[in-house]
Design a protein around this motif. Structure first.
Motif, PDB file in Angstrom:
ATOM      1  N   THR A   1       0.835  -1.206   0.000  1.00  0.00           N
ATOM      2  CA  THR A   1       0.000   0.000   0.000  1.00  0.00           C
ATOM      3  C   THR A   1       0.867   1.254   0.000  1.00  0.00           C
ATOM      4  OG1 THR A   1      -1.698  -1.177   1.271  1.00  0.00           O
ATOM      5  CG2 THR A   1      -1.832   1.225   1.223  1.00  0.00           C
ATOM      6  N   PRO A   2       0.736   2.098  -1.009  1.00  0.00           N
ATOM      7  CA  PRO A   2       1.502   3.360  -1.019  1.00  0.00           C
ATOM      8  C   PRO A   2       0.957   4.334   0.018  1.00  0.00           C
ATOM      9  CG  PRO A   2      -0.009   3.287  -2.878  1.00  0.00           C
ATOM     10  CD  PRO A   2      -0.119   1.954  -2.207  1.00  0.00           C
ATOM     11  N   VAL A   3       1.854   5.110   0.607  1.00  0.00           N
ATOM     12  CA  VAL A   3       1.458   6.118   1.592  1.00  0.00           C
ATOM     13  C   VAL A   3       1.515   7.493   0.938  1.00  0.00           C
ATOM     14  CG1 VAL A   3       1.939   7.121   3.855  1.00  0.00           C
ATOM     15  CG2 VAL A   3       2.409   4.695   3.451  1.00  0.00           C
ATOM     16  N   ALA A   4       0.375   8.164   0.861  1.00  0.00           N
ATOM     17  CA  ALA A   4       0.285   9.499   0.256  1.00  0.00           C
ATOM     18  C   ALA A   4       1.023   9.574  -1.074  1.00  0.00           C
ATOM     19  CB  ALA A   4       0.810  10.563   1.221  1.00  0.00           C
ATOM     20  N   PRO A   5       0.658   8.742  -2.064  1.00  0.00           N
ATOM     21  CA  PRO A   5       1.373   8.733  -3.342  1.00  0.00           C
ATOM     22  C   PRO A   5       1.150  10.026  -4.124  1.00  0.00           C
ATOM     23  CG  PRO A   5      -0.607   7.398  -3.507  1.00  0.00           C
ATOM     24  CD  PRO A   5      -0.471   7.780  -2.049  1.00  0.00           C
ATOM     25  N   HIS A   6       2.173  10.413  -4.879  1.00  0.00           N
ATOM     26  CA  HIS A   6       2.079  11.626  -5.695  1.00  0.00           C
ATOM     27  C   HIS A   6       1.104  11.425  -6.853  1.00  0.00           C
ATOM     28  CE1 HIS A   6       3.349  15.379  -7.502  1.00  0.00           C
ATOM     29  NE2 HIS A   6       3.679  14.764  -8.634  1.00  0.00           N
ATOM     30  N   SER A   7       1.033  10.188  -7.353  1.00  0.00           N
ATOM     31  CA  SER A   7       0.147   9.885  -8.483  1.00  0.00           C
ATOM     32  C   SER A   7      -1.153   9.263  -8.007  1.00  0.00           C
ATOM     33  CB  SER A   7       0.847   8.921  -9.449  1.00  0.00           C
ATOM     34  OG  SER A   7      -0.068   8.451 -10.419  1.00  0.00           O
ATOM     35  N   LEU A   8      -2.272   9.730  -8.554  1.00  0.00           N
ATOM     36  CA  LEU A   8      -3.574   9.184  -8.179  1.00  0.00           C
ATOM     37  C   LEU A   8      -3.801   7.789  -8.744  1.00  0.00           C
ATOM     38  CD1 LEU A   8      -5.829  12.358  -8.618  1.00  0.00           C
ATOM     39  CD2 LEU A   8      -4.898  11.403  -6.501  1.00  0.00           C
ATOM     40  N   THR A   9      -2.928   7.335  -9.646  1.00  0.00           N
ATOM     41  CA  THR A   9      -3.092   5.992 -10.219  1.00  0.00           C
ATOM     42  C   THR A   9      -2.490   4.906  -9.320  1.00  0.00           C
ATOM     43  OG1 THR A   9      -1.014   6.106 -11.474  1.00  0.00           O
ATOM     44  CG2 THR A   9      -3.010   6.947 -12.552  1.00  0.00           C
ATOM     45  N   GLN A  10      -1.716   5.305  -8.320  1.00  0.00           N
ATOM     46  CA  GLN A  10      -1.138   4.315  -7.408  1.00  0.00           C
ATOM     47  C   GLN A  10      -2.212   3.807  -6.450  1.00  0.00           C
ATOM     48  OE1 GLN A  10       1.685   3.067  -7.791  1.00  0.00           O
ATOM     49  NE2 GLN A  10       3.165   4.540  -8.557  1.00  0.00           N
ATOM     50  N   ARG A  11      -2.357   2.484  -6.370  1.00  0.00           N
ATOM     51  CA  ARG A  11      -3.391   1.886  -5.534  1.00  0.00           C
ATOM     52  C   ARG A  11      -2.807   0.700  -4.748  1.00  0.00           C
ATOM     53  NH1 ARG A  11      -5.529   5.922  -6.196  1.00  0.00           N
ATOM     54  NH2 ARG A  11      -7.624   6.421  -6.986  1.00  0.00           N
ATOM     55  N   PRO A  12      -3.436   0.336  -3.656  1.00  0.00           N
ATOM     56  CA  PRO A  12      -2.986  -0.858  -2.923  1.00  0.00           C
ATOM     57  C   PRO A  12      -3.048  -2.102  -3.807  1.00  0.00           C
ATOM     58  CG  PRO A  12      -4.512   0.435  -1.595  1.00  0.00           C
ATOM     59  CD  PRO A  12      -4.552   1.018  -2.973  1.00  0.00           C
ATOM     60  N   LEU A  13      -2.136  -3.028  -3.539  1.00  0.00           N
ATOM     61  CA  LEU A  13      -2.037  -4.253  -4.326  1.00  0.00           C
ATOM     62  C   LEU A  13      -1.994  -5.447  -3.382  1.00  0.00           C
ATOM     63  CD1 LEU A  13      -1.435  -5.688  -7.089  1.00  0.00           C
ATOM     64  CD2 LEU A  13       0.994  -5.315  -6.597  1.00  0.00           C
ATOM     65  N   VAL A  14      -2.857  -6.432  -3.634  1.00  0.00           N
ATOM     66  CA  VAL A  14      -2.841  -7.683  -2.882  1.00  0.00           C
ATOM     67  C   VAL A  14      -2.304  -8.766  -3.812  1.00  0.00           C
ATOM     68  CG1 VAL A  14      -4.209  -9.381  -1.606  1.00  0.00           C
ATOM     69  CG2 VAL A  14      -4.820  -6.950  -1.499  1.00  0.00           C
ATOM     70  N   MET A  15      -1.291  -9.508  -3.350  1.00  0.00           N
ATOM     71  CA  MET A  15      -0.677 -10.515  -4.221  1.00  0.00           C
ATOM     72  C   MET A  15      -0.352 -11.771  -3.417  1.00  0.00           C
ATOM     73  SD  MET A  15       3.209  -9.111  -4.699  1.00  0.00           S
ATOM     74  CE  MET A  15       2.711  -7.419  -5.020  1.00  0.00           C
ATOM     75  N   PRO A  16      -0.249 -12.917  -4.085  1.00  0.00           N
ATOM     76  CA  PRO A  16       0.129 -14.151  -3.389  1.00  0.00           C
ATOM     77  C   PRO A  16       1.485 -13.995  -2.703  1.00  0.00           C
ATOM     78  CG  PRO A  16      -0.663 -14.640  -5.593  1.00  0.00           C
ATOM     79  CD  PRO A  16      -0.525 -13.151  -5.511  1.00  0.00           C
ATOM     80  N   ALA A  17       1.646 -14.657  -1.577  1.00  0.00           N
ATOM     81  CA  ALA A  17       2.859 -14.494  -0.780  1.00  0.00           C
ATOM     82  C   ALA A  17       4.016 -15.358  -1.265  1.00  0.00           C
ATOM     83  CB  ALA A  17       2.558 -14.808   0.681  1.00  0.00           C
ATOM     84  N   ASP A  18       3.848 -16.008  -2.414  1.00  0.00           N
ATOM     85  CA  ASP A  18       4.917 -16.848  -2.944  1.00  0.00           C
ATOM     86  C   ASP A  18       6.000 -16.040  -3.654  1.00  0.00           C
ATOM     87  OD1 ASP A  18       2.146 -18.740  -3.755  1.00  0.00           O
ATOM     88  OD2 ASP A  18       3.570 -19.383  -2.255  1.00  0.00           O
ATOM     89  N   PHE A  19       5.729 -14.774  -3.928  1.00  0.00           N
ATOM     90  CA  PHE A  19       6.687 -13.929  -4.633  1.00  0.00           C
ATOM     91  C   PHE A  19       7.742 -13.360  -3.678  1.00  0.00           C
ATOM     92  CE2 PHE A  19       2.770 -13.379  -7.229  1.00  0.00           C
ATOM     93  CZ  PHE A  19       3.258 -13.834  -8.439  1.00  0.00           C
ATOM     94  N   GLU A  20       8.897 -12.994  -4.242  1.00  0.00           N
ATOM     95  CA  GLU A  20       9.849 -12.151  -3.524  1.00  0.00           C
ATOM     96  C   GLU A  20       9.668 -10.733  -4.035  1.00  0.00           C
ATOM     97  OE1 GLU A  20      14.359 -12.641  -2.406  1.00  0.00           O
ATOM     98  OE2 GLU A  20      14.236 -11.729  -4.403  1.00  0.00           O
TER      99      GLU A  20
END
Length: 288
Positions: free
Chosen positions: A209-228
């Motif tokens: 989750t970005p905190v106070a992003p400069h761009s309005l297109t930045q959004r929280p992302l939920v992804m599988p925990a298998d990634f690094e």
């Protein structure tokens, strides 16, 4: 209503370990009451050494405690429980949280409920949740988070730029106040306060989750925990990494933070009556 099934049980509970909220010597009377309730049921109580020093009693190191007891009890609020879980998870001991704080998303019971819980414990009427943890590394430092890892700017007067990769492939550049990498358990902590999603705590996933992003297109992302996930600090001032709001590491320009799912899980001991959605309803005052 759907009932959560759990088949993990403790074998013949004989010993419990207690950790008290730091800098709270007034908890001595609470500890003595907890001790009395368990000893009345022929269950031995052992106190962690820092807690013991605080109330002028005898205690054991957390490592010694974990080797002696069947489960641990955290007495305080969510912050105390976070600390106990992070320091003890390698021993795979379940942790019960007794809530003396205010909000209490993680701590399960209050003192008034303890006698009934002990009765249920003796009758194997309880449940153990296995909660995902995340591991992080920066330079030679490795750390484990139960709630979240926050990458934040050093200076309040400027924003921070962070490049992110998933499994070695670039996927985003964050520009703002920082980024939160949260476990499902931690989704109701800092992640929630900046508009991130609530994720059921037994889900196996990262929340970025970005905190106070400069761009309005930045959004929280939920992804599988298998990634690094890898975050590289582009900002010339560097950044700070905050683990569960308790430990802080400094990161310089062009250094990276790598994050993976931990190879062990945290075990949380709960009343059988606990329902996660009822907790959300109560703590967030949904419907009021």
């Amino acid at each position: 209503m759907r009932i959560e099934k759990n088949f993990e049980q403790l074998d013949n509970v004989k010993n419990v370990g207690i950790v008290l909220r730091p800098s709270s010597p007034e908890l001595k009377s609470t500890y003595l009451k907890i001790k009395e309730l368990f000893e009345n049921e022929k269950i031995n109580v052992f106190l962690e050494e820092n807690s013991a020093q605080m109330i002028s009693d005898n205690g054991y190191s957390l490592e010694e405690l974990c080797l002696k007891v069947d489960f641990l009890i955290s007495v305080g609020g969510d912050g105390t429980l976070l600390s106990v879980v992070r320091k003890s998870f390698n021993f795979e001991k379940p942790v019960l949280g007794i809530n003396l704080g205010t909000l209490g998303f993680l701590t399960d019971i209050c003192m008034e409920q303890l006698p009934k819980f002990i009765e249920d414990l003796k009758n194997n009427i309880y449940k153990i949740d296995n909660r995902m943890l995340i591991e992080g590394s920066v330079n030679l430092n490795k750390f484990v988070a139960f709630n979240d890892i926050v990458i934040s700017r050093k200076s309040i007067s400027s924003m921070i730029k962070i490049k992110a990769k998933i499994d070695g492939k670039a996927f985003n550049t964050y520009y703002g106040d920082g980024v939160i990498i949260s476990t499902p358990t931690g989704s109701t902590a800092y992640n929630l306060s900046v508009g991130g999603p609530i994720v059921y705590p037994l889900t196996k996933a990262f929340i970025v989750t970005p905190v106070a992003p400069h761009s309005l297109t930045q959004r929280p992302l939920v992804m599988p925990a298998d990634f690094e996930i890898e975050f590289k600090i582009v900002d010339t001032q560097g950044a700070v990494v905050i683990v569960d709001g308790q430990d802080i590491y400094e990161v310089e320009q062009n250094q990276s933070i790598k994050i993976n799912i931990a190879n062990k899980k945290a075990k949380m001991l709960h009343r059988i009556q606990r329902n996660y959605f009822e907790v959300l309803n109560e703590k967030l005052r949904w419907g009021n």
